[in-house]
Scaffold this active site. Structure first.
Site, PDB file in Angstrom:
ATOM      1  CG  PHE A 129     107.638 -30.939  64.635  1.00 62.35           C
ATOM      2  CD1 PHE A 129     107.624 -32.234  63.884  1.00 62.35           C
ATOM      3  CD2 PHE A 129     108.602 -30.780  65.608  1.00 62.35           C
ATOM      4  CE1 PHE A 129     108.462 -32.953  63.378  1.00 62.35           C
ATOM      5  CE2 PHE A 129     109.849 -31.568  65.339  1.00 62.35           C
ATOM      6  CZ  PHE A 129     109.699 -32.684  64.390  1.00 62.35           C
ATOM      7  CG  ASP A 198     107.094 -23.769  63.374  1.00 66.53           C
ATOM      8  OD1 ASP A 198     107.498 -23.666  62.327  1.00 66.53           O
ATOM      9  OD2 ASP A 198     107.351 -24.736  64.228  1.00 66.53           O
ATOM     10  CE1 TYR A 223     114.754 -29.002  58.834  1.00 63.59           C
ATOM     11  CE2 TYR A 223     116.264 -27.770  59.960  1.00 63.59           C
ATOM     12  CZ  TYR A 223     115.122 -28.464  59.950  1.00 63.59           C
ATOM     13  OH  TYR A 223     114.487 -28.954  60.852  1.00 63.59           O
ATOM     14  CE  LYS A 224     110.851 -28.643  58.059  1.00 65.93           C
ATOM     15  NZ  LYS A 224     111.227 -30.241  58.370  1.00 65.93           N
ATOM     16  NE  ARG A 378     105.867 -35.477  55.871  1.00 62.79           N
ATOM     17  CZ  ARG A 378     106.602 -34.574  56.393  1.00 62.79           C
ATOM     18  NH1 ARG A 378     106.156 -33.466  56.968  1.00 62.79           N
ATOM     19  NH2 ARG A 378     108.091 -34.441  56.454  1.00 62.79           N
TER      20      ARG A 378
END
Length: 411
Positions: A129, A198, A223-224, A378
């Protein structure tokens, strides 16, 4: 075949040991809506608004400053960290919550380099990312190291006596590829380097095993798949063996051994509290704490089993519904995510020449995934609330949209 797949979905849902968890989330009133973007933002647990209202109205509104002690605000970063710890395979006292993922990446990489003095290279996942790469480069400038960017599959060739620390993603955010944390950690440590992982796209979706695999440092968002809410605070894992020497590049008064001494010199606290900085965002931190209650009594192994079953079923349905399937030479989409379970996270990525318009139309029809430009669709599968009927509806809707777009000269 469509009816057969719907019957199979119903049978799979009936046998799902996690099916009761769905009722714990706010997922909308329309049965035909399918939310497959939990790998970007998890759904809201239904009990969280009332808990946040209590934090605002009673703890802040009535108790005010007393809530730091009486409501446990001061200890919340470590307390919530201990709630996350079992989900990433960590013991108590090894996870602290606060700041953003970006800030925690910076802390971990700089501290990792400081734990390995005399070494001059920071290795970073070339497919990472983007923010991780930016921060690793900044950490390199601060510590006098140079950056070495490498594909995780070629990591061994980049490791050597100069390697101080390696920053890798457990699951690739674009493709959903799951990297082999145990073997890569072992390879990193075999040359005396430290492994920083990560976990943003793996925590809450699959077993991680930080302690069991001897990981040095790790970071992740909440938050995922952890459903903590937009911008909810991230977390930092520091292996117990490194805590005494952990030297954060961002020392703050909350990481001081005696915060209220207001001493001019920083003396770090014991344990994982060294990873704290300043005053935490209490409202979002306590919202996260409430959200984590949906995990009570849940086995992460059961979550992983369902995740793989959901992604397998999506592929089965897509092969049936989509003209040309998802891997044939005439298919309008091609699977980017590895088929092997050992290499698959909890998302599927499909390459599609007209991905932007396809995703736009999917969302219009109530199937919410997301897009990674220029051409990747996705779909994230959150086992706590995604069902097999959702998967069948999503695949059949995808097939209809692909057929429409193929016939639309303006698309």
């Amino acid at each position: 075949m469509s009816e057969a797949l719907k019957k199979k979905a119903a049978a799979l849902d009936a046998a799902d040991e996690l099916r009761s968890r769905r009722a714990l989330f706010q997922l909308g009133d329309r049965d035909e809506d399918v939310y497959l973007d939990g790998n970007s933002l998890g759904a809201l647990p239904v009990h969280v608004p009332a808990r946040v209202a209590d934090v605002v109205q009673r703890q802040w509104g009535e108790l005010r400053i007393r809530s730091w002690a009486e409501s446990g605000w001061w200890d919340a970063p470590q307390r919530v960290g201990d709630r996350i710890a079992p989900l990433v395979g960590a013991g108590p006292g090894r996870v602290v919550v606060g700041d953003s993922t970006s800030v925690n990446v910076f802390k971990a990489v700089v501290a990792g380099a400081r734990l390995n003095p005399g070494r001059t290279e920071i290795v970073v996942d070339a497919t990472t990312f983007p923010t991780d790469g930016y921060l690793a480069a900044s950490a390199a400038r601060l510590t006098g190291c140079r950056i070495v960017a490498v594909d995780p599959g070629e990591l061994a060739s980049a490791l050597g006596p100069a390697t101080a620390v390696v920053l890798l993603n457990h699951v690739d955010f674009r493709t959903g590829r799951l990297h082999d944390l145990p073997s890569l950690t072992a390879a990193i440590q075999s040359v005396g380097a430290l492994a920083v992982w990560d976990l943003c796209h793996s925590a809450g979706a699959l077993p991680v095993g930080l302690d069991a695999h001897g990981v040095d440092l790790a970071v992740g968002c909440t938050y995922k798949y952890l459903n903590g809410g937009p911008g909810s605070p991230a977390y930092l894992y520091v292996a117990e063996r490194h805590q005494r020497a952990f030297d954060s590049p961002l020392p703050g008064w909350h990481s001081h051994v005696d915060p209220f001494a207001m001493a001019p010199e920083h003396t770090p606290a014991d344990g994982v509290a060294r990873g704290r900085v300043g005053t935490p965002a209490i409202l979002s931190l306590l919202a996260l704490e409430a959200a984590l209650e949906v995990w009570d009594g849940v086995s992460i192994d059961s979550v992983r089993a369902k995740s793989l079953a959901l992604t397998d079923f999506f592929l089965e349905c897509a092969e049936s519904h989509v003209e040309g399937g998802v891997s044939g030479p005439d298919s309008p989409v091609s699977l980017v995510t590895p088929l092997a379970h050992s290499e698959r996270g909890s998302q599927l990525a499909l390459r599609c020449a007209k991905a932007p318009v396809v995703m736009e139309r999917l969302i219009e029809r109530g199937v919410v995934g997301d897009l990674r430009r220029p051409d990747v669709l996705r779909f994230g599968f959150t086992p706590l609330y995604t069902g097999f009927a959702d998967v069948e509806r999503a695949a059949s809707t995808l097939a209809r949209v692909l057929a429409e777009v193929a016939e639309d000269p303006t698309a």
